[in-house]
Design a protein around this motif. Structure first.
Motif, PDB file in Angstrom:
ATOM      1  N   GLY A   1      -1.861   1.627   8.675  1.00 11.41           N
ATOM      2  CA  GLY A   1      -1.965   2.905   7.989  1.00 11.41           C
ATOM      3  C   GLY A   1      -1.574   4.078   8.876  1.00 11.41           C
ATOM      4  N   ARG A   2      -1.978   4.045  10.129  1.00  5.33           N
ATOM      5  CA  ARG A   2      -1.638   5.121  11.057  1.00  5.33           C
ATOM      6  C   ARG A   2      -0.126   5.269  11.188  1.00  5.33           C
ATOM      7  N   GLU A   3       0.570   4.147  11.276  1.00  7.10           N
ATOM      8  CA  GLU A   3       2.026   4.196  11.423  1.00  7.10           C
ATOM      9  C   GLU A   3       2.697   4.729  10.152  1.00  7.10           C
ATOM     10  N   ALA A   4       2.205   4.291   9.006  1.00  7.60           N
ATOM     11  CA  ALA A   4       2.791   4.745   7.752  1.00  7.60           C
ATOM     12  C   ALA A   4       2.584   6.243   7.556  1.00  7.60           C
ATOM     13  N   VAL A   5       1.370   6.705   7.809  1.00  2.00           N
ATOM     14  CA  VAL A   5       1.069   8.135   7.649  1.00  2.00           C
ATOM     15  C   VAL A   5       1.885   8.961   8.639  1.00  2.00           C
TER      16      VAL A   5
ATOM     17  N   LEU B   1       0.860  -1.168   0.000  1.00  4.73           N
ATOM     18  CA  LEU B   1       0.000   0.000   0.000  1.00  4.73           C
ATOM     19  C   LEU B   1       0.902   1.226   0.000  1.00  4.73           C
ATOM     20  N   THR B   2       0.453   2.324  -0.600  1.00  3.46           N
ATOM     21  CA  THR B   2       1.256   3.538  -0.667  1.00  3.46           C
ATOM     22  C   THR B   2       0.475   4.716  -0.114  1.00  3.46           C
ATOM     23  N   THR B   3       1.143   5.510   0.719  1.00  6.47           N
ATOM     24  CA  THR B   3       0.553   6.750   1.215  1.00  6.47           C
ATOM     25  C   THR B   3       1.395   7.922   0.710  1.00  6.47           C
TER      26      THR B   3
ATOM     27  N   PRO C   1       9.118   2.403  14.816  1.00  5.07           N
ATOM     28  CA  PRO C   1      10.063   1.302  14.552  1.00  5.07           C
ATOM     29  C   PRO C   1       9.545   0.229  13.603  1.00  5.07           C
ATOM     30  N   ALA C   2       8.237   0.090  13.462  1.00  4.30           N
ATOM     31  CA  ALA C   2       7.700  -0.938  12.564  1.00  4.30           C
ATOM     32  C   ALA C   2       8.111  -0.681  11.120  1.00  4.30           C
ATOM     33  N   VAL C   3       8.298   0.587  10.742  1.00  8.90           N
ATOM     34  CA  VAL C   3       8.675   0.925   9.375  1.00  8.90           C
ATOM     35  C   VAL C   3      10.115   0.507   9.097  1.00  8.90           C
ATOM     36  N   ASN C   4      10.892   0.291  10.170  1.00  8.64           N
ATOM     37  CA  ASN C   4      12.291  -0.119  10.045  1.00  8.64           C
ATOM     38  C   ASN C   4      12.467  -1.602  10.344  1.00  8.64           C
ATOM     39  N   ALA C   5      11.368  -2.335  10.364  1.00  5.87           N
ATOM     40  CA  ALA C   5      11.399  -3.758  10.706  1.00  5.87           C
ATOM     41  C   ALA C   5      11.014  -4.596   9.497  1.00  5.87           C
ATOM     42  N   TYR C   6      11.071  -5.923   9.646  1.00  8.32           N
ATOM     43  CA  TYR C   6      10.574  -6.811   8.596  1.00  8.32           C
ATOM     44  C   TYR C   6      10.091  -8.126   9.198  1.00  8.32           C
ATOM     45  N   ILE C   7       9.300  -8.820   8.406  1.00  6.87           N
ATOM     46  CA  ILE C   7       8.732 -10.095   8.833  1.00  6.87           C
ATOM     47  C   ILE C   7       9.654 -11.237   8.424  1.00  6.87           C
ATOM     48  N   GLU C   8       9.916 -12.126   9.362  1.00  4.89           N
ATOM     49  CA  GLU C   8      10.705 -13.330   9.073  1.00  4.89           C
ATOM     50  C   GLU C   8       9.973 -14.519   9.678  1.00  4.89           C
TER      51      GLU C   8
ATOM     52  N   LEU D   1       5.342   6.841   0.496  1.00 11.16           N
ATOM     53  CA  LEU D   1       5.846   5.744   1.324  1.00 11.16           C
ATOM     54  C   LEU D   1       5.043   4.491   0.998  1.00 11.16           C
ATOM     55  N   SER D   2       5.683   3.547   0.317  1.00 10.18           N
ATOM     56  CA  SER D   2       5.052   2.246   0.080  1.00 10.18           C
ATOM     57  C   SER D   2       5.445   1.328   1.227  1.00 10.18           C
ATOM     58  N   TYR D   3       4.497   0.524   1.702  1.00  8.05           N
ATOM     59  CA  TYR D   3       4.780  -0.289   2.891  1.00  8.05           C
ATOM     60  C   TYR D   3       4.015  -1.606   2.840  1.00  8.05           C
ATOM     61  N   ASP D   4       4.496  -2.551   3.634  1.00  2.00           N
ATOM     62  CA  ASP D   4       3.861  -3.865   3.752  1.00  2.00           C
ATOM     63  C   ASP D   4       2.784  -3.763   4.832  1.00  2.00           C
ATOM     64  N   HIS D   5       1.534  -3.797   4.383  1.00  5.72           N
ATOM     65  CA  HIS D   5       0.410  -3.599   5.304  1.00  5.72           C
ATOM     66  C   HIS D   5       0.253  -4.767   6.277  1.00  5.72           C
ATOM     67  N   ARG D   6       0.923  -5.881   6.018  1.00  9.50           N
ATOM     68  CA  ARG D   6       0.875  -6.998   6.972  1.00  9.50           C
ATOM     69  C   ARG D   6       1.530  -6.602   8.295  1.00  9.50           C
TER      70      ARG D   6
END
Length: 413
Positions: free
Chosen positions: A389-393, A210-212, A258-265, A380-385
């Motif tokens: 949206g609040r964090e991305a915005v 998703l992109t905001t 910090p979630a924007v600087n993280a990833y799923i493993e 900002l494109s992000y992994d919505h998983r």
């Protein structure tokens, strides 16, 4: 004594590569550590140097071949007389009985007055397409070699009435197509381009993208650059650019979100207390993303120097696997190419990417009045998983506020 040149260790988990270029011909004299073959891996082009001084007697590979680590690329006869030019080189090629000399001739430079100049397949195609004489163009690549960008620039200069010499030799290599005839060309994808395609498609298939968007008034940053650019360049020996501002602004945002600087493993979320920013850089063979490590601890000068170094080495093809390893967040600047707006795709396994675009004067309302300001759309494109949206915005808003008021970056606000 004959010495075999083999495919070196290419990096962690990399077991094979493709032959991108043969930088020398059979019969050429080479010095110790002089590059003779260019390999293309999933991420970078790697030049293989000669381990000894001598004369190349045989190539075991051709452009486009896939080779594994340890495979033999060429054979060099040590201590041979420098026979790279002249009759001795010709006799060396003629003595080959396995047909290698024909391939060597086929890979020789087209339309060049310097027999030692080697053109890559991409450059050779550009020469023929634009009808320029490569011997009149000064190369900006490693060791003065021509790049595709050099040829395009020369063709533009010629079209605009520049001083590029007569291009008849290059034009003669490919007869003009009859008027009205439609042509097409099939070119095998490079290993790097194949990997880019797989990774980007994989990102779309596996992530909930998703992109905001937001827009940024660049007035404060432009004013700061104008005021301090000369002092900055004098003190740090580097130009003050926009990327340093956005990198530091991103560090503020990623610290607060910090979630924007993280990833799923797997079924876990990996958070980072550091910011390693992948910077999308255009290279002759495709887009590469070298990493500015520990950006949160670096000043503007160090970040600008890192970016300038990456850009230079990307153009020369000397970026290494280590330069591209890791990365927790990506910044991609499509504005340098004129993009107004885009939806960038994340760089797996990362969960977000910041897209920058061109700056243009637009009417905006400030304090109830319509004024003209230099504005930029940011995305900002992000992994919505992982990222709501609040964090991305919120993260994008922090970046916007830091750019519009750079003092925030100095006081960590």
């Amino acid at each position: 004594m004959a010495t075999e040149v083999k495919v070196p260790t290419l990096g962690e988990s990399v077991t094979e590569a493709s032959i991108g270029e043969l930088l020398k011909n059979v019969g050429d004299a080479v010095a110790v550590d002089e590059p003779i073959v260019s390999l293309e891996t999933d991420k970078v082009a790697v030049e293989v140097p000669s381990p000894v001084a001598g004369v190349i007697t045989e190539f075991k590979v051709e452009v486009g071949d896939t080779v594994e680590v340890g495979a033999v690329l060429a054979v060099i006869e040590e201590g041979g007389a420098p026979a790279a030019k002249g009759e001795e080189a010709g006799r060396a090629a003629e003595q080959r009985e396995d047909g290698k000399e024909e391939r060597a001739e086929a890979s020789a430079p087209a339309a060049s007055s310097d027999a030692s100049q080697t053109l890559s397949p991409a450059v050779r195609r550009a020469v023929l397409e634009h009808g320029v004489d490569p011997s009149t163009i000064k190369g900006t690549g490693k060791d003065g070699r021509l790049t595709k960008e050099d040829v395009i620039a020369a063709a533009k200069a010629k079209k605009d009435g520049g001083t590029i010499a007569d291009a008849a030799p290059a034009q003669a290599a490919t007869p003009s197509a009859p008027a009205g005839e439609r042509r097409e060309e099939r070119v095998k994808m490079t290993r790097m381009r194949q990997t880019i395609a797989k990774r980007l498609k994989g990102a779309q298939d596996n992530a909930a993208l998703l992109t905001t968007f937001n827009d940024v008034d660049m007035s404060a940053v432009i004013e700061a650059r104008t005021r301090y650019k000369d002092l900055f360049a004098k003190k740090h020996d580097i130009r003050l650019g926009f990327m340093g501002f956005f990198a530091k602004a991103a560090c503020l945002a990623l610290k607060d979100v910090p979630a924007v600087n993280a990833y799923i493993e797997g079924d876990e979320i990996v958070y980072h207390d550091y910011v390693d920013i992948s910077v999308a850089v255009s290279a002759p063979n495709g887009l590469v993303v070298p990493v500015i490590r520990d950006a949160q601890d670096k000043g503007f000068a160090r970040i600008e120097k890192d970016i300038a170094d990456f850009g230079k080495r990307a153009k020369e093809g000397t970026l290494t696997m280590e330069d591209m390893k890791g990365g927790t967040f990506t910044i991609s600047n499509g504005g340098v190419f004129g993009s107004l707006m885009s939806t960038p795709i994340i760089n797996p396994p990362q969960s977000a990417v910041l897209g920058l675009h061109r700056i243009e004067d637009r009417p905006v309302v400030v304090d109830g009045e319509i004024v003209i300001r230099p504005m930029m759309y940011i995305a900002l494109s992000y992994d919505h998983r992982l990222i709501d949206g609040r964090e991305a915005v919120t993260a994008l808003k922090i970046i916007k506020e830091a750019i519009e008021d750079p003092t925030r970056m100095l006081i960590d606000l």
